[in-house]
Design a protein around this motif. Structure first.
Motif, PDB file in Angstrom:
ATOM      1  N   ASP A 148      60.026  12.608  21.282  1.00 33.22           N
ATOM      2  CA  ASP A 148      59.371  13.015  22.433  1.00 33.22           C
ATOM      3  C   ASP A 148      58.783  14.313  22.265  1.00 33.22           C
ATOM      4  O   ASP A 148      57.660  14.541  22.587  1.00 33.22           O
ATOM      5  N   GLU A 149      59.840  15.325  21.718  1.00 35.70           N
ATOM      6  CA  GLU A 149      59.242  16.654  21.718  1.00 35.70           C
ATOM      7  C   GLU A 149      58.182  16.783  20.755  1.00 35.70           C
ATOM      8  O   GLU A 149      57.246  17.413  20.746  1.00 35.70           O
ATOM      9  N   LEU A 150      58.238  16.127  19.414  1.00 28.30           N
ATOM     10  CA  LEU A 150      57.371  16.206  18.355  1.00 28.30           C
ATOM     11  C   LEU A 150      56.039  15.541  18.777  1.00 28.30           C
ATOM     12  O   LEU A 150      55.062  16.137  18.698  1.00 28.30           O
ATOM     13  N   ILE A 151      56.153  14.366  19.740  1.00 25.50           N
ATOM     14  CA  ILE A 151      54.780  13.925  20.273  1.00 25.50           C
ATOM     15  C   ILE A 151      54.085  14.767  21.140  1.00 25.50           C
ATOM     16  O   ILE A 151      53.038  15.176  21.264  1.00 25.50           O
ATOM     17  N   ASP A 152      54.920  15.268  22.047  1.00 24.58           N
ATOM     18  CA  ASP A 152      54.492  16.362  23.048  1.00 24.58           C
ATOM     19  C   ASP A 152      53.787  17.567  22.390  1.00 24.58           C
ATOM     20  O   ASP A 152      52.769  17.933  22.665  1.00 24.58           O
ATOM     21  N   GLU A 153      54.308  17.869  21.353  1.00 29.44           N
ATOM     22  CA  GLU A 153      53.842  19.054  20.676  1.00 29.44           C
ATOM     23  C   GLU A 153      52.680  18.926  20.116  1.00 29.44           C
ATOM     24  O   GLU A 153      51.466  19.926  20.053  1.00 29.44           O
ATOM     25  N   HIS A 154      52.219  17.713  19.668  1.00 30.76           N
ATOM     26  CA  HIS A 154      50.775  17.406  19.008  1.00 30.76           C
ATOM     27  C   HIS A 154      49.932  16.763  19.815  1.00 30.76           C
ATOM     28  O   HIS A 154      48.873  16.114  19.386  1.00 30.76           O
ATOM     29  N   LEU A 155      50.440  16.422  21.239  1.00 28.84           N
ATOM     30  CA  LEU A 155      49.682  15.563  21.967  1.00 28.84           C
ATOM     31  C   LEU A 155      48.091  15.667  22.069  1.00 28.84           C
ATOM     32  O   LEU A 155      47.192  14.794  22.027  1.00 28.84           O
ATOM     33  N   SER A 175      55.087  -3.972  33.800  1.00 22.56           N
ATOM     34  CA  SER A 175      55.958  -2.935  33.965  1.00 22.56           C
ATOM     35  C   SER A 175      55.820  -1.695  33.458  1.00 22.56           C
ATOM     36  O   SER A 175      56.510  -0.870  33.269  1.00 22.56           O
ATOM     37  N   ASN A 176      54.963  -2.074  32.120  1.00 18.13           N
ATOM     38  CA  ASN A 176      54.767  -0.885  31.185  1.00 18.13           C
ATOM     39  C   ASN A 176      55.738  -0.565  30.259  1.00 18.13           C
ATOM     40  O   ASN A 176      55.953   0.149  29.501  1.00 18.13           O
ATOM     41  N   LYS A 177      56.916  -1.297  30.306  1.00 22.45           N
ATOM     42  CA  LYS A 177      57.902  -1.270  29.207  1.00 22.45           C
ATOM     43  C   LYS A 177      57.563  -1.804  27.841  1.00 22.45           C
ATOM     44  O   LYS A 177      56.594  -3.022  27.936  1.00 22.45           O
ATOM     45  N   PRO A 178      58.225  -1.331  26.853  1.00 20.24           N
ATOM     46  CA  PRO A 178      58.128  -1.781  25.523  1.00 20.24           C
ATOM     47  C   PRO A 178      58.097  -3.363  25.448  1.00 20.24           C
ATOM     48  O   PRO A 178      59.029  -4.017  26.080  1.00 20.24           O
ATOM     49  N   ILE A 230      47.571   8.071  29.313  1.00 15.41           N
ATOM     50  CA  ILE A 230      47.979   8.795  28.423  1.00 15.41           C
ATOM     51  C   ILE A 230      49.530   8.606  28.039  1.00 15.41           C
ATOM     52  O   ILE A 230      50.029   8.655  27.040  1.00 15.41           O
ATOM     53  N   GLY A 231      50.430   8.096  29.092  1.00 16.27           N
ATOM     54  CA  GLY A 231      51.491   7.821  28.817  1.00 16.27           C
ATOM     55  C   GLY A 231      51.735   6.728  27.682  1.00 16.27           C
ATOM     56  O   GLY A 231      52.882   6.588  26.935  1.00 16.27           O
ATOM     57  N   ASN A 232      50.730   5.817  27.777  1.00 18.42           N
ATOM     58  CA  ASN A 232      50.870   4.462  26.750  1.00 18.42           C
ATOM     59  C   ASN A 232      50.488   5.186  25.440  1.00 18.42           C
ATOM     60  O   ASN A 232      51.122   4.587  24.514  1.00 18.42           O
ATOM     61  N   ILE A 233      49.823   6.209  25.310  1.00 19.45           N
ATOM     62  CA  ILE A 233      49.626   6.625  23.913  1.00 19.45           C
ATOM     63  C   ILE A 233      50.802   7.191  23.495  1.00 19.45           C
ATOM     64  O   ILE A 233      51.295   6.988  22.432  1.00 19.45           O
ATOM     65  N   ARG A 234      51.635   8.144  24.376  1.00 22.29           N
ATOM     66  CA  ARG A 234      52.747   8.556  23.788  1.00 22.29           C
ATOM     67  C   ARG A 234      53.936   7.433  23.536  1.00 22.29           C
ATOM     68  O   ARG A 234      54.485   7.501  22.401  1.00 22.29           O
ATOM     69  N   GLU A 235      54.099   6.451  24.168  1.00 26.01           N
ATOM     70  CA  GLU A 235      54.830   5.538  24.251  1.00 26.01           C
ATOM     71  C   GLU A 235      54.582   4.458  22.922  1.00 26.01           C
ATOM     72  O   GLU A 235      55.334   3.924  22.088  1.00 26.01           O
ATOM     73  N   GLY A 236      53.364   4.387  22.924  1.00 24.10           N
ATOM     74  CA  GLY A 236      52.901   3.230  21.822  1.00 24.10           C
ATOM     75  C   GLY A 236      53.083   4.083  20.297  1.00 24.10           C
ATOM     76  O   GLY A 236      53.546   3.520  19.457  1.00 24.10           O
ATOM     77  N   ILE A 237      52.927   5.483  20.436  1.00 20.63           N
ATOM     78  CA  ILE A 237      53.494   6.026  18.988  1.00 20.63           C
ATOM     79  C   ILE A 237      54.872   5.998  18.751  1.00 20.63           C
ATOM     80  O   ILE A 237      55.355   5.478  17.727  1.00 20.63           O
ATOM     81  N   LYS A 238      55.752   6.034  19.751  1.00 21.52           N
ATOM     82  CA  LYS A 238      57.168   5.838  19.791  1.00 21.52           C
ATOM     83  C   LYS A 238      57.660   4.381  19.164  1.00 21.52           C
ATOM     84  O   LYS A 238      58.324   4.062  18.272  1.00 21.52           O
ATOM     85  N   THR A 239      56.715   3.586  19.849  1.00 19.66           N
ATOM     86  CA  THR A 239      56.865   2.038  19.458  1.00 19.66           C
ATOM     87  C   THR A 239      56.552   1.949  18.067  1.00 19.66           C
ATOM     88  O   THR A 239      57.359   1.194  17.175  1.00 19.66           O
ATOM     89  N   CYS A 240      55.482   2.437  17.393  1.00 23.64           N
ATOM     90  CA  CYS A 240      55.000   2.278  15.889  1.00 23.64           C
ATOM     91  C   CYS A 240      56.260   2.960  15.009  1.00 23.64           C
ATOM     92  O   CYS A 240      56.497   2.556  13.943  1.00 23.64           O
ATOM     93  N   ILE A 241      56.682   4.125  15.730  1.00 25.44           N
ATOM     94  CA  ILE A 241      57.642   4.689  14.940  1.00 25.44           C
ATOM     95  C   ILE A 241      58.858   3.652  14.780  1.00 25.44           C
ATOM     96  O   ILE A 241      59.580   3.673  13.514  1.00 25.44           O
ATOM     97  N   ALA A 242      59.246   3.168  15.783  1.00 30.15           N
ATOM     98  CA  ALA A 242      60.393   2.260  15.724  1.00 30.15           C
ATOM     99  C   ALA A 242      60.147   0.998  14.672  1.00 30.15           C
ATOM    100  O   ALA A 242      60.919   0.645  14.148  1.00 30.15           O
ATOM    101  N   ILE A 243      58.993   0.591  14.584  1.00 28.93           N
ATOM    102  CA  ILE A 243      58.676  -0.388  14.049  1.00 28.93           C
ATOM    103  C   ILE A 243      58.629   0.038  12.560  1.00 28.93           C
ATOM    104  O   ILE A 243      59.244  -0.806  11.657  1.00 28.93           O
ATOM    105  N   LEU A 244      58.101   1.025  12.156  1.00 32.85           N
ATOM    106  CA  LEU A 244      58.051   1.613  10.835  1.00 32.85           C
ATOM    107  C   LEU A 244      59.610   1.716  10.197  1.00 32.85           C
ATOM    108  O   LEU A 244      59.652   1.928   8.857  1.00 32.85           O
TER     109      LEU A 244
END
Length: 502
Positions: A25-32, A224-227, A484-498
């Motif tokens: 979350d911090e890393l994404i926020d830093e580069h958002l 619900s916008n949950k993963p 915008i929140g979905n961009i944040r969470e979508g990146i996290k989703t991709c990190i989990a997948i990878l």
């Protein structure tokens, strides 16, 4: 570690973070801010397939950005626009995952958009009255609100997921973390127009697409916008039923009560196909549909709010094919999508039409086959006493048979569904649970049909759809947007997948 989907997930699993102490979350926020600018630049390139030069510009943008991460870039010849294929092998012992995106967008009617140009992204926030107001792009230099949205064609469908995966790969690279599988990524240039380009390459490049699993990055997450993980989608078959009156339209004053009106025979056929609760009455239409207790629980666990859904749809009560929305999607459906007569004018005329037509779509599930379902529809009409033809009747047939139907058909494409407790499904759920702290929503079958189903079947690979954009993104419609929140969470989703060992 594996766990049964229906079991309670222990807290020590929920609190466990991927890969040591990285705070995503911090890393994404830093580069958002940079990510939003990158998304803005990409979305600013119009992506309608009718303009080949601009489509090539989109393809080059993607290829150039992924090339910086060491991906091999190939353009594969198709029936029209070239297919972009990216490949990277991290370890020859790893499995390979094929990601699917589409790079094209829906047509636009600029007059219906609340901005000057649908391809010039606009940043907006919602005011106290729920109205969207435009923000200056300088706003992203300050605290970025998750509820802000970027409005533009393809902002969500499908450019946002492309940017999400790109930045997830960048973050892993920065942290020195290697994905746990080798990657292939295909970018479809004509998905919104039937995927003809991609489908035309399947046989020729089947070995290039070969993989152990396929992840389709498209569509909206649960409301619900949950993963969300979607394990399949329905197929579709279509048919047209035509009934006949006189050879030419007749004056309703002169021939009313004498010439049969084909609208009434058509309505009689259609009304015989469904009861008042919406259940299809065609023999064996639902044959083979069965849910285990575990599957039933999976359907019931999806957090749909029936009251909210019905209010949004403006219906007092739904049809009774299933006990809830998710269960209804597990059955084949019969839908009359259009009814018309031989009169096509803007104003009604006092005529008895010569023909009446009903265009029908049959949504398919894994247990049903398109040809077999249409055969059942045809047999039902025959059992009503109609002579069923695949062409217009001759004069001789008109005089011989009192009840004639023309039945034309397309057997379409069948559904696909991956087992929820497959290795692919279980691994993705585990890692999404770790990174988000809650079990993702699992959709057994989504209602729509994606044009690449035949590719999934030809490649013979387990496939899961991972939707990441907001449900209310207005895809295919004016004022498409990405939260915008979905961009944040979508990146996290991709990190989990990878980081999933598939």
């Amino acid at each position: 570690m594996k766990f049964k989907f229906l079991l309670f997930v222990p807290l020590f699993i929920i609190n466990f973070c991927l890969n040591s102490q990285t705070n995503w979350d911090e890393l994404i926020d830093e580069h958002l801010k940079e990510i939003i600018k990158e998304h803005k630049d990409f979305v600013s390139i119009p992506n309608l397939p009718e303009n080949k030069n601009l489509m090539l510009k989109n393809i080059n943008w993607v290829g150039d950005n992924y090339k910086t991460l060491g991906f091999k870039v190939s353009l594969l010849e198709s029936s029209s626009l070239p297919l972009l294929l990216l490949e990277k092998e991290y370890n020859p012992e790893f499995s390979t995952v094929l990601f699917y995106f589409h790079i094209d967008g829906q047509p636009v009617d600029a007059n219906n958009w609340d901005q000057e140009d649908p391809f010039i992204p606009v940043l907006k926030s919602r005011d106290e009255k729920g109205k969207w107001k435009t923000l200056n792009w300088d706003a992203i230099n300050q605290n970025i609100d998750n509820e802000w949205r970027i409005f533009a064609r393809a902002a969500a469908d499908d450019k946002a997921p492309i940017v999400m995966l790109l930045n997830a790969l960048k973050f892993l690279n920065t942290e020195g973390i290697t994905p746990k599988f080798n990657i292939k990524i295909v970018f479809d240039p004509e998905e919104e127009y039937g995927s003809n380009a991609f489908l035309s390459t399947i046989d020729t490049y089947k070995e290039r697409y070969d993989a152990d699993a396929m992840i389709i990055m498209d569509g909206p997450a649960h409301e619900s916008n949950k993963p969300t993980l979607t394990f399949g989608c329905r197929g579709i078959a279509t048919c047209t039923i035509t009934t006949y009156g006189a050879k030419l339209p007749q004056h309703s004053g002169h021939y009313g009560n004498y010439v049969p009106n084909p609208v009434f025979s058509l309505s009689s056929i259609l009304s015989s196909m469904k009861d008042e609760t919406g259940k299809v009455l065609i023999k064996d239409f639902y044959s083979g549909i069965y849910f285990s207790s575990e599957e039933q629980q999976i359907l019931n666990n999806v957090p749909d709010d029936t009251k909210v859904l019905n209010n949004r749809l403006g219906i007092k009560q739904p049809e009774k094919v299933g006990n809830n929305y998710q269960e209804a999607l597990q059955y084949p459906s019969l839908n009359v999508r259009q009814i018309e007569t031989s009169w096509k004018g803007n104003k009604p005329k006092t005529v008895i039409p010569e023909i009446a037509m009903a265009n029908i779509d049959v949504r398919l599930v894994v247990e049903t086959d398109g040809k077999a379902q249409l055969d059942k529809v045809k047999a039902h009409i025959e059992n009503l006493g109609y002579t069923v033809l695949d062409r217009d009747p001759t004069d001789e047939e008109r005089l011989k048979y009192s009840k004639i139907v023309k039945f034309t058909r397309s057997n379409g494409v069948n559904a696909f569904r991956t087992n929820l407790n497959s290795k692919l499904g279980t691994t993705l759920r585990e890692n999404l649970t770790k990174i988000f702290g809650e079990v993702p929503i699992s959709i057994r079958t989504m209602g729509g049909t994606v044009p690449i189903i035949s590719a999934v079947k030809t490649l013979d690979v387990p496939a899961i759809i991972v939707p990441t954009v907001n449900m209310d993104n207005n895809q295919h419609s004016p004022n498409e947007n990405i939260r915008i929140g979905n961009i944040r969470e979508g990146i996290k989703t991709c990190i989990a997948i990878l980081q999933s060992k598939i």
